[in-house]
Design an enzyme around this catalytic site. Structure first.
Site, PDB file in Angstrom:
ATOM      1  N   HIS A 111       0.847  -1.195   0.000  1.00 57.69           N
ATOM      2  CA  HIS A 111       0.000   0.000   0.000  1.00 57.69           C
ATOM      3  C   HIS A 111       0.879   1.240   0.000  1.00 57.69           C
ATOM      4  CE1 HIS A 111      -3.112   2.894   1.185  1.00 57.69           C
ATOM      5  NE2 HIS A 111      -3.946   2.015   0.660  1.00 57.69           N
ATOM      6  N   GLU A 134      -7.903  -4.893  -0.530  1.00 52.78           N
ATOM      7  CA  GLU A 134      -8.489  -5.641  -1.643  1.00 52.78           C
ATOM      8  C   GLU A 134      -8.432  -7.152  -1.450  1.00 52.78           C
ATOM      9  OE1 GLU A 134      -7.655  -3.927  -5.397  1.00 52.78           O
ATOM     10  OE2 GLU A 134      -8.708  -2.239  -4.509  1.00 52.78           O
TER      11      GLU A 134
HETATM   12  C1  LIG Z   1      -0.513  -0.695  -3.922  1.00 50.80           C
HETATM   13  C2  LIG Z   1       0.789  -0.396  -4.613  1.00 50.80           C
HETATM   14  C3  LIG Z   1       0.482   0.214  -5.997  1.00 50.80           C
HETATM   15  C4  LIG Z   1       1.595   0.624  -3.785  1.00 50.80           C
HETATM   16  O1  LIG Z   1       2.735   0.890  -4.488  1.00 50.80           O
HETATM   17  P1  LIG Z   1       3.878   1.902  -4.021  1.00 50.80           P
HETATM   18  O2  LIG Z   1       3.646   2.500  -2.706  1.00 50.80           O
HETATM   19  O3  LIG Z   1       4.052   2.856  -5.135  1.00 50.80           O
HETATM   20  O4  LIG Z   1       5.099   0.918  -3.840  1.00 50.80           O
HETATM   21  P2  LIG Z   1       6.313   0.839  -4.808  1.00 50.80           P
HETATM   22  O5  LIG Z   1       5.833   0.641  -6.195  1.00 50.80           O
HETATM   23  O6  LIG Z   1       7.178   2.019  -4.522  1.00 50.80           O
HETATM   24  O7  LIG Z   1       7.022  -0.501  -4.330  1.00 50.80           O
HETATM   25  C5  LIG Z   1       8.022  -0.560  -3.348  1.00 50.80           C
HETATM   26  C6  LIG Z   1       8.735  -1.907  -3.461  1.00 50.80           C
HETATM   27  O8  LIG Z   1       7.843  -2.921  -3.004  1.00 50.80           O
HETATM   28  C7  LIG Z   1       7.577  -3.832  -4.062  1.00 50.80           C
HETATM   29  N1  LIG Z   1       6.157  -4.150  -4.039  1.00 50.80           N
HETATM   30  C8  LIG Z   1       5.133  -3.329  -3.691  1.00 50.80           C
HETATM   31  N2  LIG Z   1       3.977  -3.985  -3.762  1.00 50.80           N
HETATM   32  C9  LIG Z   1       4.270  -5.241  -4.153  1.00 50.80           C
HETATM   33  C10 LIG Z   1       3.471  -6.363  -4.396  1.00 50.80           C
HETATM   34  N3  LIG Z   1       2.145  -6.327  -4.250  1.00 50.80           N
HETATM   35  N4  LIG Z   1       4.069  -7.484  -4.797  1.00 50.80           N
HETATM   36  C11 LIG Z   1       5.407  -7.536  -4.943  1.00 50.80           C
HETATM   37  N5  LIG Z   1       6.217  -6.487  -4.720  1.00 50.80           N
HETATM   38  C12 LIG Z   1       5.648  -5.350  -4.334  1.00 50.80           C
HETATM   39  C13 LIG Z   1       7.941  -3.129  -5.344  1.00 50.80           C
HETATM   40  O9  LIG Z   1       8.312  -4.051  -6.347  1.00 50.80           O
HETATM   41  C14 LIG Z   1       9.086  -2.283  -4.890  1.00 50.80           C
HETATM   42  O10 LIG Z   1      10.219  -3.103  -4.843  1.00 50.80           O
HETATM   43  P3  LIG Z   1      11.669  -2.524  -5.276  1.00 50.80           P
HETATM   44  O11 LIG Z   1      12.039  -1.578  -4.168  1.00 50.80           O
HETATM   45  O12 LIG Z   1      12.521  -3.747  -5.329  1.00 50.80           O
HETATM   46  O13 LIG Z   1      11.495  -1.837  -6.590  1.00 50.80           O
HETATM   47  C15 LIG Z   1       1.640  -1.672  -4.752  1.00 50.80           C
HETATM   48  O14 LIG Z   1       1.919  -2.199  -3.479  1.00 50.80           O
HETATM   49  C16 LIG Z   1       0.979  -2.692  -5.643  1.00 50.80           C
HETATM   50  O15 LIG Z   1       1.136  -2.635  -6.870  1.00 50.80           O
HETATM   51  N6  LIG Z   1       0.218  -3.682  -5.057  1.00 50.80           N
HETATM   52  C17 LIG Z   1      -0.454  -4.683  -5.834  1.00 50.80           C
HETATM   53  C18 LIG Z   1      -1.749  -4.149  -6.436  1.00 50.80           C
HETATM   54  C19 LIG Z   1      -2.824  -3.938  -5.395  1.00 50.80           C
HETATM   55  O16 LIG Z   1      -3.003  -4.734  -4.493  1.00 50.80           O
HETATM   56  N7  LIG Z   1      -3.556  -2.819  -5.551  1.00 50.80           N
HETATM   57  C20 LIG Z   1      -4.599  -2.451  -4.640  1.00 50.80           C
HETATM   58  C21 LIG Z   1      -4.180  -1.334  -3.752  1.00 50.80           C
HETATM   59  S1  LIG Z   1      -5.362  -0.959  -2.505  1.00 50.80           S
END
Ligand SMILES: CC(C)(COP(=O)(O)OP(=O)(O)OC[C@H]1O[C@@H](n2cnc3c(N)ncnc32)[C@H](O)[C@@H]1OP(=O)(O)O)[C@@H](O)C(=O)NCCC(=O)NCCS
Length: 506
Positions: free
Chosen positions: A391, A444
């Site tokens: 998140h 979710e």
């Molecule tokens: C929700 C979300 C978009 C938040 O993203 P964010 O705060 O921008 O996090 P980042 O994209 O900066 O990710 C940070 C690190 O964690 C990892 N990471 C974050 N969520 C991850 C996940 N669900 N699965 C695997 N790795 C994940 C990223 O690959 C990144 O790794 P790195 O440092 O090696 O590049 C992200 O966690 C995600 O894509 N989750 C899956 C989709 C989802 O569940 N969406 C519903 C949200 S309520």
């Protein structure tokens, strides 16, 4: 010559006495088009009352208009001299986080200077000199003040008004929380019954929308149908721009909209499947009636309560993209329908609300608990995201996920046991392969499990989210409209340097 406070101040200041009512002070501000009123006693500055104070008064009391200004003003505020330089005034306002300061000469108030006045000066300078760098996606940038609620990501806590949203979901009905968020207070027994009666009476589809819905329902996903249906609803009910109507009229429209949205969604779903819509039942709560309208049978009370808790948990969540969108549209003075149509559009994107069914699709792909570890490892190694984990704001357990997991546990069933096993495996694998990223389940993951267990089809997951979130959007629309200023940020131009000669046509 150096610009001074005198050059910028609004003069004379709008003034009132400490015993003036908030309603009269608000009227004076509106008439003068100012954001503050200086409170004077014997010609001397005794306090200042700002739009922000009015907003807080509105949120804290059910009938704030009759209260005296004295209760809400900032007493003995800092003041500025008219000959102070603009940069000194700027420093004073921003370091104390003031928005308005009285300007005093010879012991008497001769005007008011506001951040807005100072911004006028800032704006005539080139952008590079004045604007701070903002992070991409506006992450962490405060763009408004709100009394609706907030999210504390590091603590895993979020609240509506002054109450924990999780506690509200555990202890109160959706209609009570709706009342809290709309009216600023939790209802007592009598108000709770009266509010429920009011909102339940507004569930029916207006005739025009009802006759159009069969042709709309076959043309798109339920959320797209909702988007179009809200446009139709606003047009049919003659909703006028928020700029041209008062708070009571907007409140009335908002109650109708929130009451009707579940009916639109359920009807769209049934028509798409070739079934007749089910007429809403006024004896059922919001979630029970929604499930009833989807399926045509009265739901198991445990299922109705589970969906009710999910809807309470997702009414509001900080300045997410759809809420911000609703406020931007409202800031133009557009009508409620326009704001909610835009918010639905923002919610439809997979990075916002368009993903809850993906977590369930992932559980399908994993298949059995013994395959979870290998599946998750392979996915993370391939650079994929595990759906329902991670998140932007929560770097600890998402409180919505914790409650929904316990709701899922109480419902029981094979999918719940399977999802818990996948959760444990995934958290461990992510901790190993993505150390320090603090990746846990988000709302979710268990939302999909709960909705599926309660009989909601996958294509209705995001629409169900929208049904509850409409209450939050409408609250933000009302808040924005009550203290509106056009939201109009700036962009840094990075294209080829102008002006270039315009080549002749052809
Ligand atoms: C929700 C979300 C978009 C938040 O993203 P964010 O705060 O921008 O996090 P980042 O994209 O900066 O990710 C940070 C690190 O964690 C990892 N990471 C974050 N969520 C991850 C996940 N669900 N699965 C695997 N790795 C994940 C990223 O690959 C990144 O790794 P790195 O440092 O090696 O590049 C992200 O966690 C995600 O894509 N989750 C899956 C989709 C989802 O569940 N969406 C519903 C949200 S309520």
């Amino acid at each position: 010559m150096e610009t001074t406070v005198r050059d910028l101040m609004t003069s004379p200041a709008v003034t009132c006495a400490a015993e003036t009512s908030l309603a009269a002070a608000a009227q004076a501000m509106q008439t003068a088009g100012t954001g503050s009123v200086v409170v004077t006693e014997d010609g001397k500055v005794a306090g200042i009352l700002t739009e922000r104070d009015l907003l807080q008064a509105t949120a804290a009391a059910s009938r704030p208009g009759g209260e005296p200004v004295r209760l809400w003003m900032t007493a003995r505020p800092d003041v500025l001299g008219p000959d102070e330089r603009v940069d000194a005034a700027w420093a004073s306002l921003t370091s104390h986080r003031y928005r308005h300061l009285p300007v005093v000469e010879g012991g008497h108030c001769i005007g008011v200077v506001s951040l807005r006045d100072l911004m006028r000066v800032a704006r005539i300078r080139p952008a590079a000199e004045t604007s701070e760098e903002v992070p991409a996606g506006l992450e962490g940038v405060v763009v408004a003040e709100t009394t609706v609620g907030d999210v504390r990501g590091m603590q895993g806590f979020f609240h509506y008004r002054q109450y924990s949203a999780v506690e509200l979901a555990e202890r109160r009905s959706l209609e009570d929380v709706w009342h809290l968020i709309f009216e600023g207070e939790l209802p007592g027994a009598a108000a709770s019954t009266a509010f429920a009666e009011t909102v339940r009476a507004r569930r029916a589809l207006p005739a025009g929308l009802s006759s159009l819905l069969p042709s709309l329902a076959g043309r798109g996903a339920p959320l797209d149908v909702l988007r179009t249906a809200v446009s139709v609803l606003g047009a049919e009910l003659g909703w006028r721009p928020t700029h041209d109507i008062g708070a009571p009229e907007l409140h009335d429209q908002a109650v109708t909209l929130c009451a009707v949205v579940p009916t639109i969604l359920a009807a769209a779903h049934r028509l798409r499947d070739g079934h007749e819509p089910v007429v809403p039942r006024p004896d059922l709560g919001v979630a029970a009636n929604y499930l009833y309208m989807l399926t045509g049978t009265e739901p198991d009370p445990a299922h109705a309560r589970a969906i009710e808790q999910y809807m309470i948990l997702t009414i509001d969540h900080g300045f997410n993209a759809s809420t911000f969108t609703a406020r931007v549209v409202t800031s133009t003075g557009a009508d409620l329908g326009a704001a909610i149509v835009a918010a639905i559009g923002a919610l439809s994107g997979p990075l916002h609300g368009g993903a809850p069914s993906r977590a369930l699709d992932m559980l399908d792909a994993i298949g059995t608990p013994d395959q979870a570890e290998e599946w998750v490892r392979a996915a993370v190694r391939d650079g994929e995201r595990i759906m329902g984990f991670g998140h932007r704001v929560y770097k600890t357990d998402d409180p919505r996920s914790l409650l929904l997991r316990s709701v899922a546990e109480s419902l029981g069933g094979p999918l719940v046991a399977f999802s818990q096993s996948v959760e444990r495996t995934t958290v461990d694998v992510l901790a190993e392969l993505k150390p320090g990223r603090k990746l846990y389940t988000n709302v979710e993951f268990y939302a999909g499990v709960v909705m599926h267990t309660c009989g909601i089809p996958r294509e209705m997951f995001t629409p169900t989210f929208a049904a509850g979130r409409t209450i939050g959007w409408c609250t933000h629309v009302m808040e924005q409209a009550s203290h509106n200023r056009l939201i109009r940020p700036a962009a840094r131009y990075v294209g080829p340097p102008p002006p270039q000669p315009v080549p002749p046509a052809g």
